[in-house]
Design a protein around this motif. Structure first.
Motif, PDB file in Angstrom:
ATOM      1  N   ILE A   7       0.875  -1.166   0.000  1.00 20.53           N
ATOM      2  CA  ILE A   7       0.000   0.000   0.000  1.00 20.53           C
ATOM      3  C   ILE A   7       0.909   1.210   0.000  1.00 20.53           C
ATOM      4  O   ILE A   7       1.798   1.325   0.852  1.00 20.53           O
ATOM      5  N   SER A   8       0.726   2.088  -0.976  1.00 20.19           N
ATOM      6  CA  SER A   8       1.616   3.227  -1.140  1.00 20.19           C
ATOM      7  C   SER A   8       0.798   4.500  -1.285  1.00 20.19           C
ATOM      8  O   SER A   8      -0.127   4.558  -2.090  1.00 20.19           O
ATOM      9  N   THR A   9       1.160   5.527  -0.515  1.00 15.11           N
ATOM     10  CA  THR A   9       0.471   6.812  -0.618  1.00 15.11           C
ATOM     11  C   THR A   9       1.411   7.932  -0.220  1.00 15.11           C
ATOM     12  O   THR A   9       2.308   7.737   0.614  1.00 15.11           O
ATOM     13  N   VAL A  10       1.228   9.098  -0.817  1.00 12.20           N
ATOM     14  CA  VAL A  10       2.008  10.283  -0.482  1.00 12.20           C
ATOM     15  C   VAL A  10       1.113  11.291   0.220  1.00 12.20           C
ATOM     16  O   VAL A  10       0.036  11.619  -0.270  1.00 12.20           O
ATOM     17  N   LYS A  11       1.567  11.751   1.370  1.00 12.87           N
ATOM     18  CA  LYS A  11       0.817  12.749   2.138  1.00 12.87           C
ATOM     19  C   LYS A  11       1.800  13.731   2.763  1.00 12.87           C
ATOM     20  O   LYS A  11       2.736  13.325   3.454  1.00 12.87           O
ATOM     21  N   GLU A  12       1.608  14.997   2.477  1.00  9.19           N
ATOM     22  CA  GLU A  12       2.459  16.059   3.017  1.00  9.19           C
ATOM     23  C   GLU A  12       3.939  15.753   2.796  1.00  9.19           C
ATOM     24  O   GLU A  12       4.754  15.854   3.707  1.00  9.19           O
ATOM     25  N   ASN A  13       4.259  15.364   1.566  1.00 10.44           N
ATOM     26  CA  ASN A  13       5.631  15.121   1.113  1.00 10.44           C
ATOM     27  C   ASN A  13       6.286  13.882   1.717  1.00 10.44           C
ATOM     28  O   ASN A  13       7.481  13.673   1.553  1.00 10.44           O
ATOM     29  N   ILE A  14       5.510  13.057   2.397  1.00 10.56           N
ATOM     30  CA  ILE A  14       6.021  11.795   2.926  1.00 10.56           C
ATOM     31  C   ILE A  14       5.376  10.640   2.169  1.00 10.56           C
ATOM     32  O   ILE A  14       4.149  10.599   2.015  1.00 10.56           O
ATOM     33  N   LEU A  15       6.196   9.719   1.669  1.00 10.49           N
ATOM     34  CA  LEU A  15       5.697   8.514   1.023  1.00 10.49           C
ATOM     35  C   LEU A  15       5.565   7.418   2.074  1.00 10.49           C
ATOM     36  O   LEU A  15       6.549   7.045   2.717  1.00 10.49           O
ATOM     37  N   TYR A  16       4.345   6.941   2.245  1.00  6.31           N
ATOM     38  CA  TYR A  16       4.076   5.858   3.191  1.00  6.31           C
ATOM     39  C   TYR A  16       3.989   4.547   2.410  1.00  6.31           C
ATOM     40  O   TYR A  16       3.196   4.425   1.478  1.00  6.31           O
ATOM     41  N   VAL A  17       4.806   3.574   2.798  1.00  7.44           N
ATOM     42  CA  VAL A  17       4.815   2.267   2.144  1.00  7.44           C
ATOM     43  C   VAL A  17       4.523   1.198   3.194  1.00  7.44           C
ATOM     44  O   VAL A  17       5.277   1.058   4.164  1.00  7.44           O
ATOM     45  N   THR A  18       3.430   0.484   2.997  1.00  6.67           N
ATOM     46  CA  THR A  18       3.066  -0.605   3.909  1.00  6.67           C
ATOM     47  C   THR A  18       3.150  -1.924   3.170  1.00  6.67           C
ATOM     48  O   THR A  18       2.513  -2.096   2.117  1.00  6.67           O
ATOM     49  N   ILE A  19       3.951  -2.845   3.677  1.00  7.41           N
ATOM     50  CA  ILE A  19       4.019  -4.186   3.103  1.00  7.41           C
ATOM     51  C   ILE A  19       2.777  -4.929   3.566  1.00  7.41           C
ATOM     52  O   ILE A  19       2.590  -5.178   4.767  1.00  7.41           O
ATOM     53  N   ASN A  20       1.908  -5.256   2.623  1.00  6.45           N
ATOM     54  CA  ASN A  20       0.541  -5.672   2.942  1.00  6.45           C
ATOM     55  C   ASN A  20       0.334  -7.167   2.688  1.00  6.45           C
ATOM     56  O   ASN A  20      -0.454  -7.575   1.838  1.00  6.45           O
ATOM     57  N   ARG A  21       1.043  -7.971   3.459  1.00  5.00           N
ATOM     58  CA  ARG A  21       0.867  -9.429   3.413  1.00  5.00           C
ATOM     59  C   ARG A  21       0.707  -9.937   4.839  1.00  5.00           C
ATOM     60  O   ARG A  21       1.463 -10.788   5.321  1.00  5.00           O
ATOM     61  N   GLU A  22      -0.289  -9.409   5.511  1.00  2.00           N
ATOM     62  CA  GLU A  22      -0.432  -9.650   6.955  1.00  2.00           C
ATOM     63  C   GLU A  22      -0.546 -11.133   7.292  1.00  2.00           C
ATOM     64  O   GLU A  22       0.053 -11.602   8.274  1.00  2.00           O
ATOM     65  N   LYS A  23      -1.279 -11.896   6.491  1.00  2.00           N
ATOM     66  CA  LYS A  23      -1.455 -13.319   6.790  1.00  2.00           C
ATOM     67  C   LYS A  23      -0.137 -14.082   6.703  1.00  2.00           C
ATOM     68  O   LYS A  23       0.042 -15.109   7.369  1.00  2.00           O
ATOM     69  N   ALA A  24       0.780 -13.580   5.879  1.00  2.00           N
ATOM     70  CA  ALA A  24       2.104 -14.198   5.744  1.00  2.00           C
ATOM     71  C   ALA A  24       3.137 -13.472   6.590  1.00  2.00           C
ATOM     72  O   ALA A  24       4.345 -13.630   6.379  1.00  2.00           O
ATOM     73  N   LEU A  25       2.672 -12.690   7.571  1.00  4.37           N
ATOM     74  CA  LEU A  25       3.547 -11.875   8.418  1.00  4.37           C
ATOM     75  C   LEU A  25       4.450 -10.978   7.577  1.00  4.37           C
ATOM     76  O   LEU A  25       5.591 -10.717   7.930  1.00  4.37           O
ATOM     77  N   ASN A  26       3.888 -10.549   6.424  1.00  8.37           N
ATOM     78  CA  ASN A  26       4.548  -9.589   5.526  1.00  8.37           C
ATOM     79  C   ASN A  26       5.877 -10.107   4.974  1.00  8.37           C
ATOM     80  O   ASN A  26       6.785  -9.313   4.684  1.00  8.37           O
ATOM     81  N   ALA A  27       5.979 -11.414   4.816  1.00 10.97           N
ATOM     82  CA  ALA A  27       7.213 -12.013   4.299  1.00 10.97           C
ATOM     83  C   ALA A  27       7.507 -11.484   2.895  1.00 10.97           C
ATOM     84  O   ALA A  27       6.607 -11.184   2.107  1.00 10.97           O
ATOM     85  N   LEU A  28       8.799 -11.392   2.581  1.00 15.84           N
ATOM     86  CA  LEU A  28       9.244 -10.858   1.294  1.00 15.84           C
ATOM     87  C   LEU A  28       9.325 -11.972   0.258  1.00 15.84           C
ATOM     88  O   LEU A  28      10.248 -12.778   0.271  1.00 15.84           O
ATOM     89  N   ASN A  29       8.356 -11.996  -0.662  1.00 18.26           N
ATOM     90  CA  ASN A  29       8.461 -12.895  -1.802  1.00 18.26           C
ATOM     91  C   ASN A  29       8.963 -12.118  -3.008  1.00 18.26           C
ATOM     92  O   ASN A  29       9.209 -10.914  -2.935  1.00 18.26           O
ATOM     93  N   LYS A  30       9.128 -12.789  -4.136  1.00 21.92           N
ATOM     94  CA  LYS A  30       9.671 -12.141  -5.327  1.00 21.92           C
ATOM     95  C   LYS A  30       8.822 -10.953  -5.764  1.00 21.92           C
ATOM     96  O   LYS A  30       9.345  -9.887  -6.121  1.00 21.92           O
ATOM     97  N   ASP A  31       7.510 -11.145  -5.770  1.00 17.09           N
ATOM     98  CA  ASP A  31       6.628 -10.074  -6.222  1.00 17.09           C
ATOM     99  C   ASP A  31       6.719  -8.852  -5.310  1.00 17.09           C
ATOM    100  O   ASP A  31       6.703  -7.710  -5.789  1.00 17.09           O
TER     101      ASP A  31
END
Length: 259
Positions: A7-31
Motif C-alpha cells: 500500500i503506497s500513498t504520499v501525504k504532506e511530502n512523505i511517502l508511506y509504504v506498507t508491506i501488505n501481506r499480513e497473513k504471511a507476516l509480511n514475508a518478502l516474496n519475489k513479487d
C-alpha cells in the motif's frame, strides 16, 4: 505499477509504504521485492517526496523474513543471483537513496525483514518488536547485506553473536546496542517517524541528500572523506545555500526549494 503486496500513498511530502501481506507476516516474496524496487525508484525520481516511511501491515510483524519456499531448491548460482538482484534493486537502493528512509518496525523484524530495516537510514521500533537474523537455522547466512549492515550498526562481536546464535532480541536491547534509534509504544511508531521526517523537511533537501551520501560513504567507499569534501563543495553551488545564509543573516526562517 499497480501493487498487489504494497500500500503506497504520499501525504504532506512523505511517502508511506506498507508491506501488505499480513497473513504471511509480511514475508518478502519475489513479487513484493519487485514492487518495493518500483516504489523506491518512484521515491527517488519524485520531487514531491521528501522522505519515506516503510512499515508492515497489522500488529504482529514488520517483515518476518523472506518466503523460503520460493528458493528452497536453488543452487549456488541461483542463490548468488537472488542476493545480487535483491541487494541492487531494493536494499542497496534504499541505503543509496537521496531521500531519508525510516523503518517503522511494528513487530517481528526477522531475516530479510531486519535486513530491510537496516537498509533504511533510521529505525523506530515498537516496544513489542523482536529482531533477529535466523538464517543459520536454515543452513544459510543473511544475503541481503545483513552481515555487513549489522556489523556497521552494532560492531563485530555483537553481530557475530546475533548471526551465529540466531537468537532474537527485544526492542530495548536493540536500542541499547544501537540497532534502532528509538523504542516507542506500538501506536506511536508511525507518529515518531513522522516527527523525525517533519523536522528533516525543514532542512535544505540537497544538503540532506549530500549528508546521507557522505555518511553512507564512510562504510561503502574507500575514501569517505573525499566524498564528504566533494559534497560539501557542491552545496556552495546551490540556491538553498544562498537562501540559508541570507535567512541566517536576516534572522528569519529559511525557505528552501531544493535547488
Amino acid at each position: 505499477m499497480e501493487y498487489q503486496n504494497l500500500i503506497s500513498t504520499v501525504k504532506e511530502n512523505i511517502l508511506y509504504v506498507t508491506i501488505n501481506r499480513e497473513k504471511a507476516l509480511n514475508a518478502l516474496n519475489k513479487d513484493t521485492l519487485t514492487e518495493l524496487a518500483d516504489v523506491i525508484a518512484f521515491a527517488n525520481k519524485t520531487p514531491e517526496v521528501r522522505g519515506v516511511i516503510i512499515t508492515g501491515a497489522g500488529e504482529k510483524a514488520f517483515v518476518a523474513g523472506a518466503d523460503i519456499k520460493e528458493f528452497s531448491d536453488y543452487n549456488g548460482k541461483q542463490g548468488e543471483e537472488l542476493a545480487r538482484s535483491g541487494n541492487g534493486n531494493v536494499f542497496n537502493a534504499i541505503e543509496g537513496s537521496s531521500k531519508p528512509f525510516i523503518a517503522a518496525i511494528n513487530g517481528f523484524a526477522l531475516g530479510g525483514g531486519l535486513e530491510l530495516a537496516m537498509a533504511c537510514h533510521i529505525r523506530i521500533a515498537s516496544d513489542n518488536a523482536k529482531l533477529g537474523l535466523p538464517e543459520v537455522t536454515l543452513g544459510l547466512i543473511p544475503g541481503y547485506g545483513g552481515t555487513q549492515r549489522l556489523t556497521q550498526l552494532v560492531g563485530k562481536g555483537k553481530a557475530i553473536e546475533m548471526i551465529t546464535t540466531a537468537n532474537m532480541i527485544n526492542a530495548v536491547e536493540a536500542e541499547k546496542i544501537g540497532l534502532v534509534n528509538y523504542v516507542v509504544p506500538q501506536a506511536e511508531v508511525i507518529s515518531k517517524a513522522e516527527e523525525i521526517l517533519n523536522t528533516i523537511k525543514l532542512r535544505a533537501p540537497l544538503a540532506v541528500a549530500a549528508a546521507i551520501k557522505s555518511v553512507v560513504a564512510s562504510f561503502n567507499e574507500t575514501d569517505g572523506y573525499s566524498v564528504e569534501t566533494q559534497e560539501f563543495g557542491k552545496c556552495f553551488e546551490t540556491e538553498d545555500f544562498k537562501e540559508g545564509v541570507s535567512a541566517f543573516v536576516e534572522k528569519r526562517k529559511s525557505a528552501f526549494v531544493g535547488k
